[in-house]
Design a protein around this motif. Structure first.
Motif, short mmCIF file in Angstrom:
data_model
loop_
_atom_site.label_atom_id
_atom_site.label_comp_id
_atom_site.label_asym_id
_atom_site.label_seq_id
_atom_site.Cartn_x
_atom_site.Cartn_y
_atom_site.Cartn_z
N TYR A 1 76.72 46.74 -51.01
CA TYR A 1 75.33 46.24 -50.87
C TYR A 1 74.64 46.91 -49.66
O TYR A 1 73.47 47.27 -49.72
N LEU A 2 75.43 47.15 -48.49
CA LEU A 2 74.85 47.77 -47.30
C LEU A 2 74.50 49.22 -47.55
O LEU A 2 73.44 49.71 -47.16
N TYR A 3 75.42 49.93 -48.27
CA TYR A 3 75.11 51.31 -48.63
C TYR A 3 73.87 51.38 -49.50
O TYR A 3 73.02 52.25 -49.36
N GLY A 4 73.77 50.43 -50.40
CA GLY A 4 72.59 50.43 -51.27
C GLY A 4 71.31 50.20 -50.47
O GLY A 4 70.30 50.83 -50.69
N ALA A 5 71.37 49.26 -49.51
CA ALA A 5 70.19 48.97 -48.70
C ALA A 5 69.82 50.18 -47.83
O ALA A 5 68.64 50.51 -47.66
N LEU A 6 70.87 50.84 -47.31
CA LEU A 6 70.61 52.01 -46.48
C LEU A 6 69.98 53.13 -47.28
O LEU A 6 68.99 53.75 -46.84
N VAL A 7 70.53 53.36 -48.47
CA VAL A 7 69.97 54.42 -49.34
C VAL A 7 68.54 54.07 -49.69
O VAL A 7 67.64 54.92 -49.69
N GLY A 8 68.26 52.81 -49.96
CA GLY A 8 66.91 52.41 -50.31
C GLY A 8 65.94 52.61 -49.16
O GLY A 8 64.81 53.07 -49.35
N ALA A 9 66.42 52.31 -47.94
CA ALA A 9 65.53 52.45 -46.78
C ALA A 9 65.22 53.91 -46.54
O ALA A 9 64.08 54.29 -46.25
N ILE A 10 66.29 54.77 -46.67
CA ILE A 10 66.07 56.19 -46.48
C ILE A 10 65.10 56.72 -47.53
O ILE A 10 64.21 57.51 -47.24
N ALA A 11 65.24 56.24 -48.80
CA ALA A 11 64.37 56.71 -49.86
C ALA A 11 62.92 56.31 -49.58
O ALA A 11 61.99 57.10 -49.80
N ILE A 12 62.72 55.14 -49.02
CA ILE A 12 61.35 54.68 -48.75
C ILE A 12 60.74 55.51 -47.62
O ILE A 12 59.57 55.93 -47.69
N VAL A 13 61.54 55.77 -46.61
CA VAL A 13 61.04 56.59 -45.49
C VAL A 13 60.69 57.97 -45.99
O VAL A 13 59.66 58.55 -45.63
N PHE A 14 61.58 58.51 -46.83
CA PHE A 14 61.35 59.86 -47.34
C PHE A 14 60.09 59.93 -48.20
O PHE A 14 59.27 60.84 -48.07
N LEU A 15 59.90 58.94 -49.06
CA LEU A 15 58.70 58.88 -49.92
C LEU A 15 57.45 58.72 -49.07
O LEU A 15 56.41 59.31 -49.35
N ASN A 16 57.57 57.92 -48.02
CA ASN A 16 56.41 57.69 -47.18
C ASN A 16 56.02 58.96 -46.48
O ASN A 16 54.85 59.28 -46.28
N PHE A 17 57.02 59.78 -46.05
CA PHE A 17 56.76 61.04 -45.37
C PHE A 17 56.12 62.04 -46.33
O PHE A 17 55.19 62.78 -45.96
N LEU A 18 56.61 62.03 -47.56
CA LEU A 18 56.07 62.96 -48.57
C LEU A 18 54.63 62.58 -48.95
O LEU A 18 53.82 63.47 -49.27
N LEU A 19 54.33 61.36 -48.97
CA LEU A 19 53.01 60.92 -49.45
C LEU A 19 51.93 61.00 -48.36
O LEU A 19 50.76 60.81 -48.67
N LYS A 20 52.27 61.31 -47.09
CA LYS A 20 51.23 61.42 -46.03
C LYS A 20 50.51 62.74 -46.17
O LYS A 20 51.10 63.76 -46.50
#
Length: 422
Positions: free
Chosen positions: A403-422
């Protein structure tokens, strides 16, 4: 049972009296029946058949009575007929018993000396049915024919026919003459002359002599009682012209059989004349029967039979009424039944079977649609849900690290998407 129709018409007098046409038809059919059956009785040799056709003829007279509106007279003839015809039939049974089950009058003769009680009671009944005034049949038959002659309100085929009653009277007189003839013919063939049966041959099967013998008292006493009734029943039918008052039976039956039909007024002298004609009809039939059949001496019947063989055959065979009925009504009914059966089997059943086949085709089609389309769609949804559930179930491992790995991967994916969309 035989006379139920007479009783029915008499009791429904208030209905029949409303329709002169219906009354005309009843009386007309009655007189035709009286003449038709009487003519068949001329040439029968079976003593019981003579009496059977006599019964049909007398029923015709009863229907003349109720048809012309003389309801009490028709009922009276039913009563007198019961006495003299019961006497005749029981006498015939006595004769058949005495002759050891022989019914052919050509094999009888001379029984008057051997069976005196049967002979005299049979003769009294013949007097009654022939219409002699010392027996009851005269009073009922004469009243019927007199009322027919004076009935002037009947209709025929919807047309007033004041002549119809007179026609019925004259045909009825002819039938009455025939009645006297065939009844005295049976009397003379049976009781006069010499016995023409099996003589003195011995019946080994029954242990009896073939010479006829008088019946036992159990039969002869009843014969005497019935013959007495055939005479005494005249008392309740003495006509108005003789006594000055209505016949006893007419008065007694008046509440049930009221005089709803009116007859033409005639003088007593005219009525006496017609009574004389009625007696003369009986006398004429008696005289001819006596001349032709007494003692079995006359050769005239045999010569007439030879000369008129074809006509005799037709009448002897009842005008082939049974054969005609068989060829038309019975065969026609069977043919119609077969036609209806074929129509039902091949057309009606064919339509039903066709409708059934079409229904089965639609049922099979409906079943296929339900089985493959409806059930298929439902099953697809269910299977898809099950597959999705199986896949999603793998996510729920129950391990905290996963569950922690999943949350970490999800957080990284959100940060990455946020960086791409700026």
């Amino acid at each position: 049972m035989v006379t139920a129709g007479v009783y029915m018409v008499a009791r429904l007098n208030f209905i029949f009296a409303l329709s002169p046409t219906a009354m005309g038809w009843v009386a007309f059919v009655g007189v035709l029946t009286a003449l038709f059956a009487a003519s068949i009785g001329f040439f029968q040799y079976d003593i019981k058949k003579v009496l059977a056709y006599s019964t049909v003829s007398q029923l015709g007279f009863m229907f003349i009575g109720v048809g012309v509106g003389a309801y009490w007279a028709g009922a009276y003839h039913l009563l007198t007929h019961a006495f003299f015809k019961a006497t005749l039939f029981l006498c015939s049974g006595s004769v058949i018993l005495g002759c050891h089950h022989e019914q052919d009058m050509r094999k009888m003769g001379g029984l008057g000396k051997l069976m005196p009680v049967t002979r005299w009671t049979y003769l009294i009944a013949c007097w009654a049915i022939a219409g002699f005034p010392w027996a009851s049949g005269f009073y009922s038959k004469d009243e019927i024919l007199w009322k027919a002659f004076t009935q002037e309100s009947m209709s025929f085929l919807g047309i007033p026919a004041p002549w119809l009653g007179q026609l019925i009277y004259f045909v009825g007189i002819v039938a009455a003459t025939g009645t006297s003839f065939y009844m005295f013919r049976s009397y003379y063939m049976t009781f006069t002359g010499e016995y023409r049966g099996h003589g003195h041959d011995h019946d080994h099967d029954h242990g009896h002599d073939h010479v006829p013998h008088e019946s036992p008292l159990s039969i002869t006493l009843v014969l005497v009682a019935l013959a007495t009734g055939a005479v005494l029943a005249a008392v309740i039918g003495i006509p108005y012209a003789w006594s000055g008052s209505a016949p006893l039976l007419e008065h007694w039956l008046e509440p049930a059989l009221p005089a709803v039909v009116h007859f033409a007024e005639k003088s007593h002298a005219t009525e006496y004349l017609f009574q004389l004609i009625g007696v003369s009809a009986g006398v004429i039939g008696w005289v001819f029967a006596r001349a032709l059949y007494k003692d079995g001496q006359s050769q005239v019947p045999a010569r007439l039979l030879e000369r008129w063989k074809r006509a005799w055959t037709v009448v002897y065979n009842k005008y082939y009424v049974d054969e005609l009925y068989q060829a038309t009504i019975l065969r026609g009914s069977v043919a119609l039944a077969r036609l209806c059966s074929g129509f039902d089997k091949y057309f009606v059943d064919g339509l039903v079977n066709l409708a059934g086949a079409i229904a089965r085709v639609f049922a099979e089609l409906d079943g296929a649609i339900d089985r493959y389309l409806v059930d298929g769609a439902v099953n697809l949804v269910a299977n898809s849900t099950l597959s999705a559930g199986s896949i999603l179930r793998r996510v729920q491992t129950g391990r905290i690290q996963t569950y922690l790995y999943g949350a970490l991967v999800g957080a990284i994916a959100i940060v990455f998407l946020n960086f791409l969309l700026k």
